[in-house]
Scaffold this motif. Structure first.
Motif, PDB file in Angstrom:
ATOM      1  N   PRO A 165      10.806  -9.533   9.460  1.00 25.00           N
ATOM      2  CA  PRO A 165       9.384  -9.221   9.646  1.00 25.00           C
ATOM      3  C   PRO A 165       8.512 -10.150   8.798  1.00 25.00           C
ATOM      4  N   ARG A 166       7.271 -10.240   9.178  1.00 25.59           N
ATOM      5  CA  ARG A 166       6.296 -11.026   8.429  1.00 25.59           C
ATOM      6  C   ARG A 166       5.735 -10.160   7.302  1.00 25.59           C
ATOM      7  N   ASP A 180      10.091  -2.131   7.214  1.00 22.46           N
ATOM      8  CA  ASP A 180       9.950  -3.581   7.313  1.00 22.46           C
ATOM      9  C   ASP A 180      10.171  -4.266   5.969  1.00 22.46           C
ATOM     10  N   ALA A 181       9.784  -3.602   4.894  1.00 16.32           N
ATOM     11  CA  ALA A 181      10.019  -4.167   3.560  1.00 16.32           C
ATOM     12  C   ALA A 181      11.519  -4.315   3.301  1.00 16.32           C
ATOM     13  N   ILE A 182      12.284  -3.298   3.684  1.00 15.34           N
ATOM     14  CA  ILE A 182      13.747  -3.363   3.535  1.00 15.34           C
ATOM     15  C   ILE A 182      14.305  -4.494   4.392  1.00 15.34           C
ATOM     16  N   GLU A 230       0.822  -1.209   0.000  1.00 15.47           N
ATOM     17  CA  GLU A 230       0.000   0.000   0.000  1.00 15.47           C
ATOM     18  C   GLU A 230       0.856   1.259   0.000  1.00 15.47           C
ATOM     19  N   ASP A 231       2.033   1.183   0.624  1.00 11.72           N
ATOM     20  CA  ASP A 231       2.944   2.320   0.682  1.00 11.72           C
ATOM     21  C   ASP A 231       3.662   2.457  -0.661  1.00 11.72           C
ATOM     22  N   PRO A 232       3.597   3.645  -1.304  1.00 11.25           N
ATOM     23  CA  PRO A 232       4.211   3.819  -2.624  1.00 11.25           C
ATOM     24  C   PRO A 232       5.725   3.537  -2.644  1.00 11.25           C
TER      25      PRO A 232
END
Length: 159
Positions: free
Chosen positions: A82-83, A92-94, A32-34
């Motif tokens: 992270p999940r 968390d994506a990184i 959801e985060d660009p």
């Protein structure tokens, strides 16, 4: 290890790159985060490049994989995996991407260390370096992001 076994392991590496491509592509579609979406889109494209590189290695019957070594900042040691969620933020994506690249890097390093043949060691060390390049780049992004978060906000006033 004979040539057929080597080809089988490289085929497995191609499949892992394809799985990573699919993972990052799906993550980009769900993010959801660009900024997170953009990161996952870029990573999916990089995984396709890795897959193409390995397929060319097989097609040309090359004897070694040459990848320049990169710095290992070892930031992943202090990062929990992270999940994956659709609401995952950029940090968390990184972290997730760093951990995935670290796992792939370690897998190939372990295979390289178990090879008795120098040429085979070099091939798997090259694969490990390829994953390490991604990990290093992601760790640099993570470190920069952490510095930005810890910087005081400028309010426009002179001191």
């Amino acid at each position: 290890m004979n040539r057929e076994q080597l080809i089988s392991i490289i085929d497995d590496a191609v499949n892992r790159e394809d799985d990573s491509y699919t993972f990052y592509k799906d993550a980009a579609e769900k993010a959801e985060d660009p900024q997170t979406k953009s990161l996952f889109e870029r990573l999916s494209k990089e995984e396709l490049k890795h897959k193409d590189y390995l397929q060319k290695f097989l097609e040309t019957k090359a004897e070694t994989i040459k990848i320049d070594d990169s710095e290992d900042y070892n930031l992943s040691q202090d990062i929990d995996r992270p999940r994956m969620t659709t609401e995952m933020d950029f940090r968390d994506a990184i972290k997730l991407a760093i951990k995935r690249e670290e796992e792939a890097m370690q897998l190939y390093a372990d295979i390289a260390n178990s090879c008795l043949d120098k040429a085979e060691q070099d091939i798997f060390a090259g694969l490990s370096k390829m994953e390490k390049l991604h990990k290093t780049e992601l760790e640099e992004i993570h470190a920069l992001n952490m510095r930005r978060q810890n910087m005081p906000k400028y309010n426009g006033e002179r001191t």
